[in-house]
Structures are given as structure tokens and as C-alpha cells.
Enzyme design. Structure first.
Site: not given
Ligand code: NAD
Length: 294
Positions: A96, A52, A119
């Protein structure tokens, strides 16, 4: 059969983002800044985070990593989240997953400012998605809608079956496919571990989206001739030579000849998931939290 090349789509979107970011820089505006919270030392999580951050660098988004030991307490982690909420330099951030067992992912997600929740996991964003209001879409379903859009796949009036009902993939995917939208208007069935006669259900699917986490689970006899197959699964399996490789949830070799479109693993949904996060970050920075992908 057409291969749904997520890697190519990701590269195309990177070019578009790079151009948009160059314009931002030319105008003397602030460069978007994505922060990542990583807890512990899980190898897979470290790889995802690295990918990412690398993608951010490639398009010119600033990326910062906040790495904490697995021993961090929930209170300490919430404090770190609140610091990022308040930091005007950071446009968006994500934690994460998975987190170590003593940390509750829902509780940590709730602490994230929804305006920075790139997200798209915060209940405010998920609720807005349901109401068709501007929000951040969860990255994997967002990426899949981009695949459908860029390959001009007709979805209206189709039977769509999603296998899996997780909060990050299956559930939001089912919702997006049923909304009144160019990449929607499907009649949706969300199948899961308690679904009876799964094969009968999936054989009725014009569009089959599989997010179950079991390598090669979907076989040719479960698939309708001419269907569109989206394989979300990422499963590491051992090979006979003692090494390992990544496989999807769909048995590609037998299913591919039967369908109209299929996304490979790797090189399919995984690539667009990363890029969707970048698109959300760009929107967070621009304050343009549009629900539509166009
Ligand atoms: P999850 O474990 O949270 O959910 C799996 C779902 O599958 C559950 O809802 C369960 O009800 C369903 N299921 C389990 N057994 C079943 C059965 N026999 N029949 C029907 N349904 C069954 O998983 P998840 O987080 O949604 O991830 C699913 C897969 O997608 C995993 O392989 C994961 O690694 C992968 N994934 C990929 C990406 C990507 O970017 N490509 C992103 C997220 C997840």
C-alpha cells in the site's frame, strides 16, 4: 448525461468473481489468496486496505494483512517482500502506497515477483503492457477500461486527453487508450503541469480522463459539449460545517450537464480500482495473466 456508475460495475464484477470462485471451490482447487503489505499508520492507507480486504471477503478471495511499523528499514521490508514472493500460499500481493519518506517505493516494487505483482507497478508488467503482452494492468487504468467497456463507449478514432502523468494512473492510462484494442485506438494527449493552454487542449477531448489531485480543477469551460469525462481524483476537502468530504478533480455540478457521460466521485473510478485488484488476483491464481479485460 449518463452517470458512469463505478459502484454498480464493481457489484456486477463481484457477482461474476463470486461465481468463478464457487466453481474453483467445487473443483477442489485452491482459493486465490491476496496479501497486503501496510507500513505505518496513515489513516487513509488503513481505510484503503480495509476496503480492499472487505471486497476480497465479499467475493471469497482469501486476504491477509502484513502490517509493519513506520520504522521498518528498507532492507527489512525487502526481506518481507521476498518471503511473500516465495510463499506458495500467496498468489498475489501489493504494498500500500505511499510509504514513509525513508522508503523508496520504486526499490520495493522492484523486489516484488512480477508474477505476483497484482498492482501492475513492476517495470516488467509495465513494459509488457507497452508491448501488448499478457501482464497485470495497473488497477486504476484497468478499472477505467472496464467502465468504458461495460458502458459500450466508442473509443476508436476519438481524441482522448489524459491530465496527469503519474506512473500509476496518467502514463499507463494514456498508453492503454492509444493501443490497438476495443477500449483504445484513440489519438492521445497526455497533459501535465507544464502543458501550455490546457483549456485549448481539453476542449478538443472527446474523452477526458482527469488524474491531477486538485479538487474541482476541471470546469465547464474546459470541456467539449458531449464529451466523456472520467474523474480519477480523490480529494478530501473541508466543508463549511467543519466536516470534510471527498471531491473529484472535476467540478461535477457545472460539467455534468455538458457531457454525454461522467463518472462521479465517490462512486466512480474508486470502486472499479478495488475490483481491478481482485480481478488481477484471480488471474494470478489461475495463471491467466491476460492483457485484455474481456
Ligand atoms: P500525482 O500527484 O502523482 O500526479 C498528478 C499529475 O497532475 C502530475 O503528473 C502533474 O504533472 C499533473 N498536474 C499537476 N498540476 C497540473 C496542472 N495545473 N495542469 C495539468 N496537470 C497538472 O497524482 P496521481 O497519483 O496520479 O493521482 C491523481 C489523483 O487521482 C489524486 O487525487 C489521487 O488521490 C487520485 N487517485 C485515485 C485513484 C482511484 O482509484 N480513484 C487511484 C489513484 C489516484
Amino acid at each position: 448525461m449518463v452517470l458512469l456508475d463505478g459502484k454498480k460495475i464493481a457489484e456486477d464484477i463481484k457477482i461474476e468473481l463470486r461465481q468463478a470462485l464457487a466453481q474453483i471451490q467445487d473443483a477442489g482447487e485452491k482459493v486465490p489468496h491476496l496479501a497486503t503489505i501496510l507500513v505505518g499508520d496513515m489513516a487513509a492507507s488503513q481505510t484503503y486496505v480495509r476496503n480492499k480486504m472487505k471486497a476480497c471477503e465479499e467475493v471469497g478471495i482469501k486476504a491477509s494483512l502484513f502490517h509493519f511499523p513506520a520504522t521498518i528499514t528498507a532492507e527489512e521490508l525487502v526481506q518481507k517482500v521476498e518471503k511473500l514472493n516465495q510463499n506458495p500460499e500467496i498468489d498475489g500481493f501489493f504494498v500500500q502506497l505511499p510509504l514513509p519518506a525513508h522508503l523508496n517505493a520504486e526499490m520495493i516494487t522492484l523486489a516484488i515477483d512480477p508474477r505476483k505483482d497484482v498492482d501492475g507497478f513492476h517495470p516488467e508488467n509495465l513494459g509488457k503492457m507497452m508491448l501488448d503482452l499478457p501482464c497485470f494492468l495497473p488497477a486504476t487504468p484497468f478499472g477505467i477500461t472496464e467502465i468504458l467497456r461495460r458502458y459500450n463507449i466508442e473509443t476508436s478514432g476519438k481524441n482522448c486527453v489524459v491530465i496527469g502523468r503519474s506512473h500509476i494512473v496518467g502514463m499507463p492510462m494514456g498508453l492503454l487508450m492509444s493501443r490497438n484494442h476495443p477500449q483504445g485506438n484513440c489519438t492521445v494527449t497526455v497533459a501535465h503541469s507544464r502543458t501550455k493552454n490546457l483549456k485549448e487542449v481539453t476542449r478538443n477531448a472527446d474523452i477526458l480522463i482527469v488524474a491531477i489531485g486538485k479538487a474541482d480543477f476541471v470546469t465547464a469551460d474546459m470541456v467539449k459539449e458531449g464529451a466523456v469525462i472520467i474523474d480519477v481524483g480523490i480529494n478530501r476537502v473541508q466543508t463549511t460545517d467543519g466536516k470534510s468530504k471527498i471531491k473529484g478533480d472535476v467540478h461535477f455540478e457545472s460539467v455534468a450537464p455538458k457531457c454525454a457521460y461522467i463518472s462521479p466521485v465517490p462512486g466512480g473510478v474508486g470502486s472499479t480500482t478495488v475490483i481491478a485488484l481482485l480481478m488481477n488476483t484471480f488471474r494470478a491464481a489461475k495463471g491467466k495473466k491476460e492483457l485484455t479485460t474481456s
